[in-house]
Write a protein that holds these residues in place. Structure first.
Motif, PDB file in Angstrom:
ATOM      1  N   GLU A 174     -24.131  53.266 -13.117  1.00 36.80           N
ATOM      2  CA  GLU A 174     -24.972  53.935 -12.009  1.00 36.80           C
ATOM      3  C   GLU A 174     -26.342  54.735 -12.424  1.00 36.80           C
ATOM      4  OE1 GLU A 174     -20.554  53.650 -11.190  1.00 36.80           O
ATOM      5  OE2 GLU A 174     -22.002  54.231 -12.811  1.00 36.80           O
TER       6      GLU A 174
ATOM      7  N   ARG B 181     -28.965  51.964 -12.920  1.00 37.24           N
ATOM      8  CA  ARG B 181     -29.534  51.490 -11.588  1.00 37.24           C
ATOM      9  C   ARG B 181     -30.339  52.576 -11.079  1.00 37.24           C
ATOM     10  NH1 ARG B 181     -28.419  51.869  -5.983  1.00 37.24           N
ATOM     11  NH2 ARG B 181     -28.729  49.849  -5.161  1.00 37.24           N
TER      12      ARG B 181
ATOM     13  N   PRO C 190     -33.654  49.755 -10.921  1.00 36.39           N
ATOM     14  CA  PRO C 190     -32.596  48.949 -10.079  1.00 36.39           C
ATOM     15  C   PRO C 190     -33.053  47.271 -10.142  1.00 36.39           C
ATOM     16  CG  PRO C 190     -33.926  50.443  -8.405  1.00 36.39           C
ATOM     17  CD  PRO C 190     -34.388  50.751 -10.124  1.00 36.39           C
TER      18      PRO C 190
ATOM     19  N   LEU D 109     -23.041  47.149  -8.025  1.00 35.01           N
ATOM     20  CA  LEU D 109     -24.426  47.955  -8.259  1.00 35.01           C
ATOM     21  C   LEU D 109     -25.756  47.024  -8.538  1.00 35.01           C
ATOM     22  CD1 LEU D 109     -23.000  50.429 -10.911  1.00 35.01           C
ATOM     23  CD2 LEU D 109     -23.459  50.851  -8.599  1.00 35.01           C
ATOM     24  N   PHE D 110     -25.482  45.856  -8.856  1.00 33.93           N
ATOM     25  CA  PHE D 110     -26.579  44.966  -9.472  1.00 33.93           C
ATOM     26  C   PHE D 110     -26.305  43.724  -8.697  1.00 33.93           C
ATOM     27  CE2 PHE D 110     -26.364  47.970 -12.547  1.00 33.93           C
ATOM     28  CZ  PHE D 110     -27.786  48.603 -12.574  1.00 33.93           C
TER      29      PHE D 110
ATOM     30  N   GLN E 270     -28.946  39.283 -11.576  1.00 31.21           N
ATOM     31  CA  GLN E 270     -29.685  40.315 -12.688  1.00 31.21           C
ATOM     32  C   GLN E 270     -28.682  40.487 -13.984  1.00 31.21           C
ATOM     33  OE1 GLN E 270     -32.005  43.381  -9.480  1.00 31.21           O
ATOM     34  NE2 GLN E 270     -31.243  44.330 -11.129  1.00 31.21           N
TER      35      GLN E 270
END
Length: 247
Positions: free
Chosen positions: A85, A88, A92, A165-166, A170
Motif C-alpha cells: 500500500e 502504491r 502507482p 492494488l496494481f 505491472q
C-alpha cells in the motif's frame, strides 16, 4: 516528487527465492541503476512517519538520477503488512517483480537460515506447527520477520492482495527454479518487462548456496506432507491467478 527520481521497479518477493541472484544480474544491466545495497527496507519500516513519509531518505539509497531505471530488491515487501500500500502511494506505476519458490523448500531454507543465525532454536517440525502461534504475540499482529516460515509461503493470498492494488501488467512473476536452471531466459523476461534492451545470457549464479545450517539434513516426509496440506487451498488460488502451482 520529480518523476525521474522515482524508483521504477522493485523486486518485492519472496525471501529465499533467488532475489539476490536476480539483483546481481540486474546490477550488470546498462539501463539500470540499483540501490547501493540489496534490501533497502524502506516500505516495511514501521518507525517511519507514514502520514508524511520522507522519500528523500529513500532516494538517498540510490546514485544520482541519470535517466536509467532505478530499482531495488527487498523481498519482505510482498509479505509485510502495509508495504504494498505504501509503495502504491509512492509510485502507482511502479513495476513489481516477484520470484516464487516451492513454499515447502522456501520454508525449510528460511528455517535453516534463522537457525544458522541463532535467531531460531526450535526444530523445524515444531516451528511449522506449534511455533506458528508466536506470530500472534508479535507486532504487527500475525506477522514476524524471523518466524514466518509457513506464512510467507501463502503466495496466492499475497499475490491477490498485490493485484488488488496494481494492474496485472505491472507484475512479473518468475519461478526461482527457472532462474537457476536458465538465467538467460529468466533475465530476458525481466528485460522485456522493464523495457530494457536485449542482452546476452548471464553466467549462472549460486548465491548463499551451502551457507545455511544445519547442513546435510532435509525436512521429513511427514513435515513435507503436512505443509503440502497447509498450502493446498492457497496453491489453488495462486494457480487460478497466475498459472503457477507447486505440487
Amino acid at each position: 516528487m520529480a518523476e525521474d527520481l522515482r524508483v521504477a521497479f522493485i523486486v518485492a518477493g519472496v525471501q529465499k527465492a533467488g532475489t539476490t541472484a536476480l539483483f546481481d544480474h540486474l546490477g550488470e544491466e546498462p539501463g539500470v541503476t540499483l540501490a547501493a545495497t540489496k534490501e533497502v527496507h524502506f516500505f516495511d519500516d514501521e518507525a517511519r512517519d507514514w502520514d508524511a513519509p520522507d522519500y528523500g531518505a529513500y532516494h538517498a539509497n540510490f546514485p544520482p538520477a541519470d535517466g536509467r531505471l532505478r530499482g531495488e530488491a527487498t523481498p519482505i515487501y510482498l509479505y509485510w503488512p502495509g508495504s504494498l500500500e505504501r509503495i502504491r502511494i509512492y509510485n502507482p506505476g511502479v513495476r513489481l517483480v516477484v520470484l516464487l519458490r516451492d513454499p515447502v523448500a522456501r520454508a525449510w531454507s528460511h528455517w535453516r537460515m534463522e537457525t544458522a543465525r541463532g535467531a531460531e532454536t526450535h526444530p523445524f517440525a515444531w516451528c511449522i506447527r506449534q511455533g506458528r502461534q508466536r506470530l500472534f504475540e508479535a507486532a504487527p499482529w500475525g506477522h514476524h520477520r524471523e518466524y514466518s516460515y509457513v506464512e510467507r509461503g501463502f503466495y496466492g493470498e499475497q499475490i491477490e492482495r498485490l493485484l488488488g492494488l496494481f494492474p496485472q501488467g505491472q507484475l512479473l512473476i518468475l519461478r526461482a527454479e527457472d532462474l537457476r536452471a536458465d538465467p538467460g531466459v529468466a533475465l530476458g523476461s525481466v528485460r522485456g518487462f522493464l523495457g530494457l534492451a536485449p542482452g546476452g545470457a548471464p553466467a549462472r549464479r549460486e548465491v548463499h548456496v551451502g551457507q545455511d545450517g544445519p547442513a546435510g539434513s532435509e525436512p521429513t516426509a511427514a513435515d513435507v506432507a503436512y505443509l503440502r496440506g497447509v498450502y493446498a487451498h492457497d496453491q489453488d488460488r495462486l494457480a487460478a491467478m497466475t498459472g503457477v502451482r507447486y505440487r
